[in-house]
Every structure is written in C-alpha cells, then in structure tokens.
Design a protein around this motif. Structure first.
Motif, PDB file in Angstrom:
ATOM      1  N   ALA A 277       0.853  -1.189   0.000  1.00 29.90           N
ATOM      2  CA  ALA A 277       0.000   0.000   0.000  1.00 29.90           C
ATOM      3  C   ALA A 277       0.887   1.237   0.000  1.00 29.90           C
ATOM      4  CB  ALA A 277      -0.906  -0.006   1.224  1.00 29.90           C
ATOM      5  N   PRO A 278       0.571   2.264  -0.790  1.00 24.71           N
ATOM      6  CA  PRO A 278       1.425   3.443  -0.862  1.00 24.71           C
ATOM      7  C   PRO A 278       1.786   4.044   0.493  1.00 24.71           C
ATOM      8  CG  PRO A 278      -0.198   3.531  -2.604  1.00 24.71           C
ATOM      9  CD  PRO A 278      -0.550   2.357  -1.750  1.00 24.71           C
ATOM     10  N   ARG A 279       0.833   4.066   1.427  1.00 22.68           N
ATOM     11  CA  ARG A 279       1.128   4.623   2.741  1.00 22.68           C
ATOM     12  C   ARG A 279       2.091   3.719   3.520  1.00 22.68           C
ATOM     13  NH1 ARG A 279      -2.673   8.671   4.675  1.00 22.68           N
ATOM     14  NH2 ARG A 279      -4.090   9.219   2.980  1.00 22.68           N
ATOM     15  N   ALA A 280       1.912   2.409   3.386  1.00 22.43           N
ATOM     16  CA  ALA A 280       2.827   1.482   4.045  1.00 22.43           C
ATOM     17  C   ALA A 280       4.235   1.639   3.472  1.00 22.43           C
ATOM     18  CB  ALA A 280       2.334   0.047   3.871  1.00 22.43           C
ATOM     19  N   GLU A 281       4.328   1.779   2.159  1.00 22.42           N
ATOM     20  CA  GLU A 281       5.617   1.979   1.500  1.00 22.42           C
ATOM     21  C   GLU A 281       6.292   3.252   2.010  1.00 22.42           C
ATOM     22  OE1 GLU A 281       6.440   1.169  -2.963  1.00 22.42           O
ATOM     23  OE2 GLU A 281       6.049   3.329  -2.804  1.00 22.42           O
ATOM     24  N   ALA A 282       5.514   4.328   2.075  1.00 16.94           N
ATOM     25  CA  ALA A 282       6.074   5.609   2.543  1.00 16.94           C
ATOM     26  C   ALA A 282       6.553   5.501   3.985  1.00 16.94           C
ATOM     27  CB  ALA A 282       5.014   6.711   2.422  1.00 16.94           C
ATOM     28  N   LEU A 283       5.793   4.826   4.832  1.00 17.38           N
ATOM     29  CA  LEU A 283       6.175   4.709   6.239  1.00 17.38           C
ATOM     30  C   LEU A 283       7.441   3.870   6.412  1.00 17.38           C
ATOM     31  CD1 LEU A 283       2.654   4.333   7.851  1.00 17.38           C
ATOM     32  CD2 LEU A 283       4.232   6.250   8.152  1.00 17.38           C
ATOM     33  N   LEU A 284       7.622   2.857   5.581  1.00 15.76           N
ATOM     34  CA  LEU A 284       8.861   2.076   5.629  1.00 15.76           C
ATOM     35  C   LEU A 284      10.060   2.948   5.247  1.00 15.76           C
ATOM     36  CD1 LEU A 284       7.775  -1.369   4.144  1.00 15.76           C
ATOM     37  CD2 LEU A 284       8.849  -0.995   6.367  1.00 15.76           C
ATOM     38  N   TYR A 285       9.895   3.761   4.217  1.00 14.89           N
ATOM     39  CA  TYR A 285      10.978   4.670   3.830  1.00 14.89           C
ATOM     40  C   TYR A 285      11.280   5.667   4.945  1.00 14.89           C
ATOM     41  CZ  TYR A 285      11.611   3.268  -1.047  1.00 14.89           C
ATOM     42  OH  TYR A 285      11.939   2.576  -2.198  1.00 14.89           O
ATOM     43  N   ILE A 286      10.246   6.180   5.589  1.00 12.51           N
ATOM     44  CA  ILE A 286      10.456   7.129   6.682  1.00 12.51           C
ATOM     45  C   ILE A 286      11.155   6.444   7.854  1.00 12.51           C
ATOM     46  CG2 ILE A 286       9.280   8.549   8.417  1.00 12.51           C
ATOM     47  CD1 ILE A 286       7.171   9.133   6.181  1.00 12.51           C
ATOM     48  N   ALA A 287      10.781   5.202   8.142  1.00 16.79           N
ATOM     49  CA  ALA A 287      11.446   4.463   9.217  1.00 16.79           C
ATOM     50  C   ALA A 287      12.931   4.284   8.911  1.00 16.79           C
ATOM     51  CB  ALA A 287      10.777   3.105   9.408  1.00 16.79           C
ATOM     52  N   ASP A 288      13.250   3.965   7.656  1.00 21.75           N
ATOM     53  CA  ASP A 288      14.658   3.844   7.259  1.00 21.75           C
ATOM     54  C   ASP A 288      15.399   5.151   7.479  1.00 21.75           C
ATOM     55  OD1 ASP A 288      17.004   2.754   5.486  1.00 21.75           O
ATOM     56  OD2 ASP A 288      16.387   4.626   4.541  1.00 21.75           O
ATOM     57  N   LYS A 289      14.783   6.262   7.095  1.00 19.36           N
ATOM     58  CA  LYS A 289      15.431   7.566   7.234  1.00 19.36           C
ATOM     59  C   LYS A 289      15.606   7.949   8.701  1.00 19.36           C
ATOM     60  CE  LYS A 289      13.519   8.920   2.814  1.00 19.36           C
ATOM     61  NZ  LYS A 289      14.764   8.573   2.103  1.00 19.36           N
ATOM     62  N   ALA A 290      14.608   7.659   9.512  1.00 18.55           N
ATOM     63  CA  ALA A 290      14.703   7.980  10.937  1.00 18.55           C
ATOM     64  C   ALA A 290      15.883   7.262  11.579  1.00 18.55           C
ATOM     65  CB  ALA A 290      13.397   7.609  11.639  1.00 18.55           C
ATOM     66  N   GLN A 291      16.029   5.964  11.285  1.00 12.92           N
ATOM     67  CA  GLN A 291      17.144   5.199  11.837  1.00 12.92           C
ATOM     68  C   GLN A 291      18.482   5.694  11.291  1.00 12.92           C
ATOM     69  OE1 GLN A 291      16.937   2.997  14.212  1.00 12.92           O
ATOM     70  NE2 GLN A 291      19.114   2.433  14.230  1.00 12.92           N
ATOM     71  N   HIS A 292      18.505   5.987  10.008  1.00 11.01           N
ATOM     72  CA  HIS A 292      19.735   6.428   9.344  1.00 11.01           C
ATOM     73  C   HIS A 292      20.219   7.768   9.887  1.00 11.01           C
ATOM     74  CE1 HIS A 292      21.892   7.877   5.543  1.00 11.01           C
ATOM     75  NE2 HIS A 292      22.630   6.908   6.035  1.00 11.01           N
ATOM     76  N   VAL A 293      19.312   8.709  10.054  1.00  8.07           N
ATOM     77  CA  VAL A 293      19.686  10.019  10.590  1.00  8.07           C
ATOM     78  C   VAL A 293      20.206   9.883  12.013  1.00  8.07           C
ATOM     79  CG1 VAL A 293      18.723  12.225  11.404  1.00  8.07           C
ATOM     80  CG2 VAL A 293      18.238  11.423   9.078  1.00  8.07           C
ATOM     81  N   ASP A 294      19.531   9.075  12.812  1.00 10.59           N
ATOM     82  CA  ASP A 294      19.919   8.930  14.212  1.00 10.59           C
ATOM     83  C   ASP A 294      21.239   8.179  14.377  1.00 10.59           C
ATOM     84  OD1 ASP A 294      18.687   9.603  16.864  1.00 10.59           O
ATOM     85  OD2 ASP A 294      19.084   7.483  17.215  1.00 10.59           O
ATOM     86  N   GLU A 295      21.450   7.154  13.555  1.00 14.81           N
ATOM     87  CA  GLU A 295      22.612   6.277  13.721  1.00 14.81           C
ATOM     88  C   GLU A 295      23.839   6.747  12.946  1.00 14.81           C
ATOM     89  OE1 GLU A 295      23.717   1.614  12.704  1.00 14.81           O
ATOM     90  OE2 GLU A 295      21.645   2.140  13.199  1.00 14.81           O
ATOM     91  N   VAL A 296      23.635   7.379  11.784  1.00 13.60           N
ATOM     92  CA  VAL A 296      24.765   7.701  10.904  1.00 13.60           C
ATOM     93  C   VAL A 296      24.931   9.197  10.668  1.00 13.60           C
ATOM     94  CG1 VAL A 296      25.752   7.366   8.594  1.00 13.60           C
ATOM     95  CG2 VAL A 296      24.568   5.467   9.731  1.00 13.60           C
ATOM     96  N   VAL A 297      23.881   9.856  10.202  1.00  8.72           N
ATOM     97  CA  VAL A 297      24.032  11.213   9.683  1.00  8.72           C
ATOM     98  C   VAL A 297      24.317  12.227  10.781  1.00  8.72           C
ATOM     99  CG1 VAL A 297      22.975  13.051   8.326  1.00  8.72           C
ATOM    100  CG2 VAL A 297      22.548  10.655   7.722  1.00  8.72           C
TER     101      VAL A 297
END
Length: 221
Positions: free
Chosen positions: A67-87
């Motif tokens: 589902a488009p919303r599920a897809e978007a939320l997965l991408y946001i989850a990836d970004k949240a972890q990436h910003v916190d852990e790496v960026v």
C-alpha cells in the motif's frame, strides 16, 4: 592538512533511477579524500543494518504490492534510523556526509509518484528526520525513457512504469524550483567528469576551499 568543518556538511545526491548518482557519489568522495576532508559516504534506503532489511522489503520484486502509505512509512522508518545512527553523529563530528538519496526521493517517489499528499508525507518525514535538511542537494535530471525504462533487470520501484517515473521526475524538478539556493540541478547525461566538476565547485565553495587544478563550472560540452 585536515580540513575541519564546524557542524559538518550534508550533501545529498538525488534523481531518478539510472541517473548516475552512485557514480557521482564516488567522484565526490574521492575528491574529498584527496584533500583530507573527513567524510562519510552512505545511502538511503539501507545505510544501517536495520535499513538494509527495510531496503530488501522495499525493492525486492518478490515483496509484491505494498500500500502506498505502508511503502512511505517504511521509507520514513529507514530515514529515521539512518539520521539517528549515521548522519547526525557524523555531522556532529564535523564531517561531510555524502548521501545517495534522502527525503526528496520520498517526496518524489511516494508523494508525486504514488499520488500521496506531498505536504502530509513531508510533515511525517520532517518528524522522522528531526527536520534535518541537506546543505546542498545535487539533482541529476534525466528522462526516464532513456534511463530506468531501458534497464533489463529492475527492482520493485524501477518496474513501476514510465508514467510513474515521469511523475517522479516532475516531483524532483518541482522541489528544486521551489528552493533553488539549496539545489544544484545538472543534466545527468552530460559527461561524468563535467558533472563532477560542477559538484566539486559547489562543495568547495561551501567548504571554503580553493579549486586548484580541478576545474570550475562551465557550460556543458
């Protein structure tokens, strides 16, 4: 002599599939290394261990429909972890973060491409990333008909169809037009070295470095 950067510098490469982002990420990273500029090279999705698992779900054709919303939320989850852990840690250490894709891809692919409300996606994305924005976004612009559409093996997003990717392209260009000071829009089918020189010139200006021997900006050949 190692270059020090107060607060770090966040540089993101964006664009459609097949635009040459990975190549230009390597070009910039090599140039930074030659000048002893501390830097981190990363990507989205998949810049963390958790993010790599999300990347597999998002891009593997075997996943099938999301589902488009599920897809978007997965991408946001990836970004949240990436910003916190790496960026954020890298920026806090005064490094240049060179990232292959960031929030503009979410707005272009899931917003424009999947026809979700871009302002709603943007609001959730800003929350997930602590409202962290790049200092510079390099947008490599290419017609999907001569890029992703011609690839023999396509991931789940690449296989979404040329009309989807045309909407994505328009989404990227719209974001850049709305905030031109923070973007460098370049035609992706120009020679690799010419593109790299334009990027180096812009990054050198942000870092306060002189471009000795590596060329400045000029019109496409």
């Amino acid at each position: 002599m190692t270059v020090t950067i107060d607060g770090g510098l966040f540089v993101v490469f964006e664009g459609g599939d097949g635009a040459g982002k990975s190549t230009q990420v390597r070009e910039l990273a090599g140039w930074l290394a030659e000048r002893d500029v501390p830097h981190v090279v990363t990507r989205e999705p998949g810049g963390t261990e958790a993010g790599q698992k999300m990347r597999t779900i998002l891009l593997d054709p075997a996943t099938g429909h999301l589902a488009p919303r599920a897809e978007a939320l997965l991408y946001i989850a990836d970004k949240a972890q990436h910003v916190d852990e790496v960026v954020r840690p890298a920026l806090g250490a005064g490094q240049v973060v060179v990232c292959d894709r960031y929030t503009d891809s979410l707005l272009a692919y899931q917003g424009a491409g999947r026809a979700l409300a871009v302002d709603e996606v943007d609001t959730i994305s800003r929350w997930g990333t602590h409202n962290l924005r790049p200092h510079l976004t390099v947008l490599l612009d290419v017609d999907p008909a001569v890029a992703v559409h011609t690839k023999d093996e396509q991931d789940r997003l690449e296989a979404a169809g040329v009309e989807f990717h045309q909407r994505v392209r328009e989404g990227f260009l719209g974001l850049a037009a709305a905030d031109p000071d923070h973007y460098l829009v370049l035609p992706a089918r120009e020679p690799r070295e010419w593109i790299a020189r334009q990027v180096r010139a812009r990054v050198a200006d942000l870092l306060g470095l002189e471009l000795r021997g590596c060329g400045g900006t000029m019109a496409p050949p």
